[in-house]
Every structure is written in structure tokens, then in C-alpha cells.
Design an enzyme around this catalytic site. Structure first.
Site, PDB file in Angstrom:
ATOM      1  N   ASP A 157       4.089  19.395   0.289  1.00  0.00           N
ATOM      2  CA  ASP A 157       3.545  18.173  -0.302  1.00  0.00           C
ATOM      3  C   ASP A 157       2.533  18.558  -1.362  1.00  0.00           C
ATOM      4  OD1 ASP A 157       3.738  15.038   0.888  1.00  0.00           O
ATOM      5  OD2 ASP A 157       2.153  15.439  -0.579  1.00  0.00           O
ATOM      6  N   LYS A 168      -3.112  16.201   2.853  1.00  0.00           N
ATOM      7  CA  LYS A 168      -2.044  15.970   3.831  1.00  0.00           C
ATOM      8  C   LYS A 168      -1.603  17.300   4.454  1.00  0.00           C
ATOM      9  CE  LYS A 168       0.654  12.246   3.104  1.00  0.00           C
ATOM     10  NZ  LYS A 168       1.673  11.351   2.570  1.00  0.00           N
ATOM     11  N   THR A 174       9.557   6.624  -4.083  1.00  0.00           N
ATOM     12  CA  THR A 174      10.178   5.977  -5.245  1.00  0.00           C
ATOM     13  C   THR A 174       9.712   4.519  -5.269  1.00  0.00           C
ATOM     14  OG1 THR A 174      12.161   5.591  -3.855  1.00  0.00           O
ATOM     15  CG2 THR A 174      12.252   7.417  -5.410  1.00  0.00           C
ATOM     16  N   LEU A 195      18.106 -10.903  13.085  1.00  0.00           N
ATOM     17  CA  LEU A 195      18.175 -12.370  13.062  1.00  0.00           C
ATOM     18  C   LEU A 195      16.933 -12.962  13.714  1.00  0.00           C
ATOM     19  CD1 LEU A 195      21.938 -13.153  13.818  1.00  0.00           C
ATOM     20  CD2 LEU A 195      20.733 -13.325  11.641  1.00  0.00           C
ATOM     21  N   ALA A 233      13.585 -14.827  13.132  1.00  0.00           N
ATOM     22  CA  ALA A 233      12.830 -15.566  12.117  1.00  0.00           C
ATOM     23  C   ALA A 233      11.370 -15.118  12.140  1.00  0.00           C
ATOM     24  CB  ALA A 233      12.935 -17.059  12.395  1.00  0.00           C
ATOM     25  N   GLY A 234      10.743 -15.071  10.992  1.00  0.00           N
ATOM     26  CA  GLY A 234       9.359 -14.613  10.941  1.00  0.00           C
ATOM     27  C   GLY A 234       8.740 -14.889   9.587  1.00  0.00           C
ATOM     28  N   CYS A 258      10.134  -0.433   2.071  1.00  0.00           N
ATOM     29  CA  CYS A 258      11.493  -0.294   1.539  1.00  0.00           C
ATOM     30  C   CYS A 258      12.107  -1.583   1.017  1.00  0.00           C
ATOM     31  CB  CYS A 258      12.408   0.314   2.602  1.00  0.00           C
ATOM     32  SG  CYS A 258      11.961   2.023   2.966  1.00  0.00           S
ATOM     33  N   LYS A 296      10.816  -3.231  -2.422  1.00  0.00           N
ATOM     34  CA  LYS A 296      11.040  -2.424  -3.631  1.00  0.00           C
ATOM     35  C   LYS A 296      12.524  -2.129  -3.839  1.00  0.00           C
ATOM     36  CE  LYS A 296      10.593   2.351  -1.939  1.00  0.00           C
ATOM     37  NZ  LYS A 296      11.963   2.783  -2.181  1.00  0.00           N
TER      38      LYS A 296
HETATM   39  N1  LIG Z   1       9.473   4.955   4.905  1.00  0.00           N
HETATM   40  C1  LIG Z   1      10.684   4.621   5.327  1.00  0.00           C
HETATM   41  O1  LIG Z   1      10.864   3.961   6.367  1.00  0.00           O
HETATM   42  C2  LIG Z   1      11.896   5.049   4.537  1.00  0.00           C
HETATM   43  C3  LIG Z   1      13.157   4.940   5.101  1.00  0.00           C
HETATM   44  C4  LIG Z   1      14.277   5.347   4.383  1.00  0.00           C
HETATM   45  C5  LIG Z   1      14.111   5.827   3.091  1.00  0.00           C
HETATM   46  N2  LIG Z   1      12.879   5.898   2.541  1.00  0.00           N
HETATM   47  C6  LIG Z   1      12.732   6.456   1.173  1.00  0.00           C
HETATM   48  O2  LIG Z   1      12.278   7.796   1.290  1.00  0.00           O
HETATM   49  C7  LIG Z   1      11.416   8.120   0.196  1.00  0.00           C
HETATM   50  C8  LIG Z   1      10.067   8.587   0.715  1.00  0.00           C
HETATM   51  O3  LIG Z   1       9.457   7.512   1.398  1.00  0.00           O
HETATM   52  P1  LIG Z   1       8.177   7.711   2.326  1.00  0.00           P
HETATM   53  O4  LIG Z   1       7.928   6.419   2.991  1.00  0.00           O
HETATM   54  O5  LIG Z   1       8.342   8.947   3.127  1.00  0.00           O
HETATM   55  O6  LIG Z   1       7.057   7.966   1.177  1.00  0.00           O
HETATM   56  P2  LIG Z   1       5.582   8.548   1.384  1.00  0.00           P
HETATM   57  O7  LIG Z   1       4.788   7.977   0.265  1.00  0.00           O
HETATM   58  O8  LIG Z   1       5.136   8.381   2.779  1.00  0.00           O
HETATM   59  O9  LIG Z   1       5.766  10.127   1.148  1.00  0.00           O
HETATM   60  C9  LIG Z   1       6.054  10.698  -0.077  1.00  0.00           C
HETATM   61  C10 LIG Z   1       5.297  12.022  -0.155  1.00  0.00           C
HETATM   62  O10 LIG Z   1       5.763  12.767  -1.289  1.00  0.00           O
HETATM   63  C11 LIG Z   1       4.654  13.478  -1.820  1.00  0.00           C
HETATM   64  N3  LIG Z   1       4.988  13.902  -3.188  1.00  0.00           N
HETATM   65  C12 LIG Z   1       5.142  13.139  -4.287  1.00  0.00           C
HETATM   66  N4  LIG Z   1       5.504  13.902  -5.329  1.00  0.00           N
HETATM   67  C13 LIG Z   1       5.597  15.169  -4.889  1.00  0.00           C
HETATM   68  C14 LIG Z   1       5.951  16.408  -5.493  1.00  0.00           C
HETATM   69  N5  LIG Z   1       6.297  16.482  -6.783  1.00  0.00           N
HETATM   70  N6  LIG Z   1       5.929  17.518  -4.733  1.00  0.00           N
HETATM   71  C15 LIG Z   1       5.594  17.449  -3.429  1.00  0.00           C
HETATM   72  N7  LIG Z   1       5.267  16.304  -2.802  1.00  0.00           N
HETATM   73  C16 LIG Z   1       5.274  15.182  -3.514  1.00  0.00           C
HETATM   74  C17 LIG Z   1       3.513  12.504  -1.704  1.00  0.00           C
HETATM   75  O11 LIG Z   1       2.256  13.146  -1.756  1.00  0.00           O
HETATM   76  C18 LIG Z   1       3.790  11.857  -0.351  1.00  0.00           C
HETATM   77  O12 LIG Z   1       3.136  12.536   0.704  1.00  0.00           O
HETATM   78  C19 LIG Z   1      11.365   6.848  -0.664  1.00  0.00           C
HETATM   79  O13 LIG Z   1      12.335   6.936  -1.667  1.00  0.00           O
HETATM   80  C20 LIG Z   1      11.713   5.757   0.311  1.00  0.00           C
HETATM   81  O14 LIG Z   1      12.294   4.633  -0.326  1.00  0.00           O
HETATM   82  C21 LIG Z   1      11.755   5.533   3.243  1.00  0.00           C
END
Ligand SMILES: NC(=O)c1ccc[n+]([C@@H]2O[C@H](COP(=O)([O-])OP(=O)(O)OC[C@H]3O[C@@H](n4cnc5c(N)ncnc54)[C@H](O)[C@@H]3O)[C@@H](O)[C@H]2O)c1
Length: 439
Positions: free
Chosen positions: A30, A35, A86, A253, A255-256, A263, A266
Site C-alpha cells: 500500500d 496503513k 476506483t 428484497l 426495504a430500507g 460500491c 459509484k
Molecule cells: N469494498 C468492497 O466491498 C468492494 C467489493 C468489491 C469490489 N470492490 C472494488 O475494489 C476496489 C478497492 O476497493 P476497497 O474498498 O478495497 O478500497 P480501499 O480504499 O479500502 O483500498 C484501496 C487501497 O489502495 C491504496 N492505494 C491506492 N493507490 C495505490 C498505489 N498506487 N499503490 C499502492 N496502494 C495504493 C490506498 O491507499 C488504499 O489503502 C475498488 O475498485 C472497489 O470498487 C470493493
């Protein structure tokens, strides 16, 4: 296998720990030094049930480690996963791919020998092509393949979802990469988890289609709930009545107060934007996003109504802040809009959430924080339940009633029984149940 996981957030950390638990050698990377320092010190940067034990165990067995050094790490890896954020791009709602592209550039700098670069982040169609172009441009000599492997885990049940997935989607068009990915997921293969091998673009779109469909299902039942309130029907019974039909299914299903989280909001926006760009708008999802957006403040109006039309000068106790239970994630939580609308209406807001209060402090202002549900209710004029944490399901209602200035409860998750609440002499409002026909 040697695996590098770029991004150690909700998805990267859980995926990395689970892959280590399968027996692979995993390094979670990271760019956030704090972190990584906290992970090295054995402290979890997020709350996810079972994660601390899983991480601790795999660190002890030396299958899992942490670093900020991306470039120096990827050289050893057979597969490098991109699991960075993202988020929605400010202003236009497209997915902000700057973290993905930065990761691709850094990965390019460190590649050594044939490596599979796996996009696990949720990314719009064509992002894999761009990741490939970035790496190829920086390293014309490199041997690599870019694969799409979207993640479907749910926060709060992430470990189980990763280890027992409904399916694994792999957008892979290179034979060597397919072999590597099969090896990465071999333990799941042996458990007969369904694998969907497809093209990279199809895989990227599959993730958005899944989230948009689930968001649609939630929004559908929410609008049926509104109609139930008008006609004196019960949405929970409607949901059961339709959900037992296998073609519909009973999940999602409930309601809330509208969907939220890191996710759905966005991802629906990003899909809407992609579809518009390709001149193939998905109007049903456009409508879902608009309806959901309005719903959150509409929930605050429910509170106004329960208090006779105004909350000015009142104190409202709110239980539950995170977008769902068993996570500390506050990203796009419905609680943010609802609480802001209550404050706009002149209310003071007391809050309690079992795990989300640290994150809430970063996104909400002027709240009074409490550390248990009862002190949160003390001298408040009404209680609103926004998130259905288990510990809110069996509150001592006599005690709650004695603490509130008036026995008013607005239950936005339908966790209490309206008949029982009436017996307990609460003025109880919920979402889409009970006979309150207005026609
Ligand atoms: N959170 C969910 O429930 C979930 C479920 C399925 C998919 N996703 C997808 O997974 C992806 C990550 O989501 P998340 O919730 O884990 O995000 P998050 O923000 O918790 O974690 C992302 C991490 O990436 C690190 N980071 C960013 N740029 C970096 C780089 N260049 N090098 C190293 N580390 C870097 C950030 O510091 C951060 O700790 C997103 O695209 C999200 O849509 C999330």
C-alpha cells in the site's frame, strides 16, 4: 505461487489474507505508510469480522507480509493484483482511474519475467486495454498478460465470500495467464466453485452489471414499500411472496433507507456514464440512481412526520451509522444524508455505532457521540434506527422508552414488530409495513 497485492484496503487486505491462507506467498502493498505500519504492528486498519485472526495466523506462518515498496516487490511475483480504489471522479461520476493507472506504471517499473497483472478493482470496460498499453509503453520488453478478475465480496462477510464465492469471473485471453489464474484459485477449483472464463471486456462489464442489478432490486422493493404505506399493505410479506419464486429470489428484497456504501452508488454512476459514452444508455439504472438519491432525504422527512412535522430544537438519537452492519465503512452511507437533513431541519443529533464512529467523525459534523445505545437515547425526543446491527435488534424497550422524552421510534430497517411496538406503547414508524391506508 508468489502474489503481490497492490492496495491493502477492504478488498486487497481480505483477498491477500485469503490467498495466503490458501498457501500462497502473498505480499500486500500500500502507498499509505500508516496503513502498512499498522499492519506490520498487527493492527487492522479496517473492521472486518475474522480478519485480524486470519491476517495474524498467516503472518505467523510467514505466508503474508506487508510493504510500501511496490516496484521492488513485483519482480518476484507470478501474479500482481491491482486492488486500489476506483472512486467516483469529482464532477462527472465516471470512475476515477488515476490510482489504477499509477499502480500500472509502478508495476511496469518492477516487472521481471512472465507476470500476470490482474485487475481486481472494479473498472470500466476497456480499462484492461489501457493498463496493458501503459505497461507496454513503459516496458516494451516485458513479458506479461493483463487479466480482469472482479471481486464480489461483501463487507461484513468478506472472508467467507472470498473463500466460498458464488462464482469467480476471469476475463483472460492468454493461455499462460489462464494457467496461472487456475493455479491461484486452485483450492476453490477443488471446492467446485463455478469459474466463468470470458473475455476481458466481458468480465469488466459483468461486475458493473451485477452491482447495477442488485441496486435495482433494492430500489424496486423500496418503491413497493412506499406504495405499501399508501395502500395499507406489508412490504415484508410482499417480498416473501415474490422472493420464494426462484426466478426472483429472496435476497436484496429488504426495504430500507436506500442503498449506500463504497460500491453501489459509484458503480451505478460509472455504468451510467460508460453506457452514455457508448450511446447505449441504460435508462433503468439512471432511474434507479435518481430514485435512490432522493430516498435518503425522504427518510429524514419520515422522522419529521413522526415528530409532528418539525424537528427544530429536538434531539434525535440515531443508532447505526455505517452503510450496513459488521463494517466500519461510512462511504456513501445513507446515514450521512439522513443526519444532514435532520440537522438542516434544526435537530441536535446523538449517535452510536458499534464500529463506525471513527470514520463518521471524518464525514459528519456537530454530532454528539455515545458509546452505548441507551446513553445515546437519554433525554432524546425520538430514536431512529438507520443500520441494523445485531445489538440493536433486542434493545430493552422499556428502558429505551423511559429514557426518551417521548416514545417515538423510526425504524428504517424494519427490525421490530409493529404489533409488539404498539403493545409497548411506542409511536412506531417503519418502512412499508402495517395498515395505514390513506386512500
Ligand atoms: N469494498 C468492497 O466491498 C468492494 C467489493 C468489491 C469490489 N470492490 C472494488 O475494489 C476496489 C478497492 O476497493 P476497497 O474498498 O478495497 O478500497 P480501499 O480504499 O479500502 O483500498 C484501496 C487501497 O489502495 C491504496 N492505494 C491506492 N493507490 C495505490 C498505489 N498506487 N499503490 C499502492 N496502494 C495504493 C490506498 O491507499 C488504499 O489503502 C475498488 O475498485 C472497489 O470498487 C470493493
Amino acid at each position: 505461487m508468489h502474489i503481490a497485492m497492490v492496495g491493502s484496503g477492504y478488498v486487497g487486505l481480505v483477498s491477500g489474507a485469503c490467498l495466503a491462507d490458501f498457501g500462497h506467498n502473498v505480499i500486500c502493498i500500500d502507498s499509505d505508510v500508516r496503513k502498512i505500519d499498522s499492519l506490520k504492528a498487527g493492527k487492522m486498519p479496517i473492521y472486518e469480522p475474522g480478519l485480524a485472526e486470519l491476517v495474524g495466523n498467516n503472518v505467523r506462518h510467514k505466508r503474508l507480509s506487508f510493504t510500501t515498496d511496490l516496484v521492488g516487490t513485483v519482480g518476484k511475483a507470478d501474479a500482481v493484483f491491482i486492488a486500489v480504489g476506483t472512486p467516483s471522479r469529482r464532477g462527472d461520476g465516471h470512475a476515477d482511474l488515476s490510482y489504477v493507472y499509477q499502480a500500472a506504471r509502478d508495476i511496469a517499473a518492477g516487472l521481471d519475467g512472465f507476470t500476470v497483472v490482474v485487475t481486481k478493482s472494479t473498472v470500466p470496460v476497456g480499462t484492461g486495454d489501457e493498463v496493458e498499453r501503459i505497461i507496454r509503453e513503459a516496458r516494451p520488453d516485458a513479458e506479461f498478460a493483463v487479466v480482469s478478475n472482479p471481486e464480489f465480496l461483501r463487507e461484513g462477510a468478506a472472508i467467507d465470500d472470498f473463500k466460498r464465492p458464488d462464482r469467480i469471473v476471469l476475463g483472460v485471453e492468454d493461455e499462460r495467464a489462464k494457467e496461472v489464474m487456475t493455479e491461484v484459485y486452485r483450492p476453490l477449483y477443488l471446492n467446485r466453485a463455478p469459474f466463468v472464463f470470458t473475455s476481458r471486456r466481458t468480465s469488466e462489464l459483468t461486475k458493473y452489471a451485477a452491482n447495477a442489478f442488485l441496486a435495482t432490486k433494492i430500489t424496486f422493493i423500496n418503491e413497493i414499500a412506499d406504495l405499501c404505506e399508501r395502500v395499507g399493505a406489508n412490504v415484508q410479506d410482499v417480498a416473501r411472496g415474490i422472493g420464494l419464486d426462484n426466478r426472483i429470489g429472496s435476497k436484496f428484497l429488504h426495504a430500507g433507507p436506500g442503498y449506500g456504501g463504497s460500491c453501489f452508488p459509484k458503480d451505478t454512476q460509472a455504468l451510467i456514464k460508460t453506457a452514455q459514452d457508448y450511446d447505449s444508455p441504460i435508462r433503468i439504472v439512471e432511474m434507479v440512481a435518481a430514485v435512490n438519491d432522493q430516498r435518503k432525504r425522504a427518510m429524514a422527512r419520515k422522522v419529521f412526520a413522526a415528530l409532528g412535522g418539525s424537528v427544530r430544537g429536538k434531539t434525535i438519537a440515531v443508532l447505526g451509522l455505517t452503510f450496513k452492519p459488521n463494517t466500519d465503512d461510512m462511504r456513501d452511507s445513507p446515514a450521512i444524508s439522513i443526519i444532514t437533513a435532520l440537522q438542516d431541519g434544526g435537530a441536535k443529533v446523538n449517535v452510536f455505532d458499534p464500529e463506525g464512529m471513527d470514520q463518521a467523525r471524518l464525514v459528519l459534523e456537530d454530532l454528539t457521540y455515545f458509546y452505548d445505545p441507551y446513553s445515546c437515547c437519554d433525554a432524546a425526543d425520538a430514536l431512529v434506527i438507520i443500520t441494523e446491527w445485531d445489538e440493536f435488534r433486542a434493545l430493552d424497550l422499556e428502558r429505551v422508552r423511559s429514557l426518551l422524552t417521548a416514545p417515538i421510534m423510526i425504524d428504517l430497517r424494519n427490525i421490530y414488530d409493529p404489533a409488539e411496538m404498539e403493545r409497548k406503547q411506542f409511536h412506531y414508524s417503519d418502512v412499508g409495513r402495517g395498515a395505514r391506508a390513506k386512500a
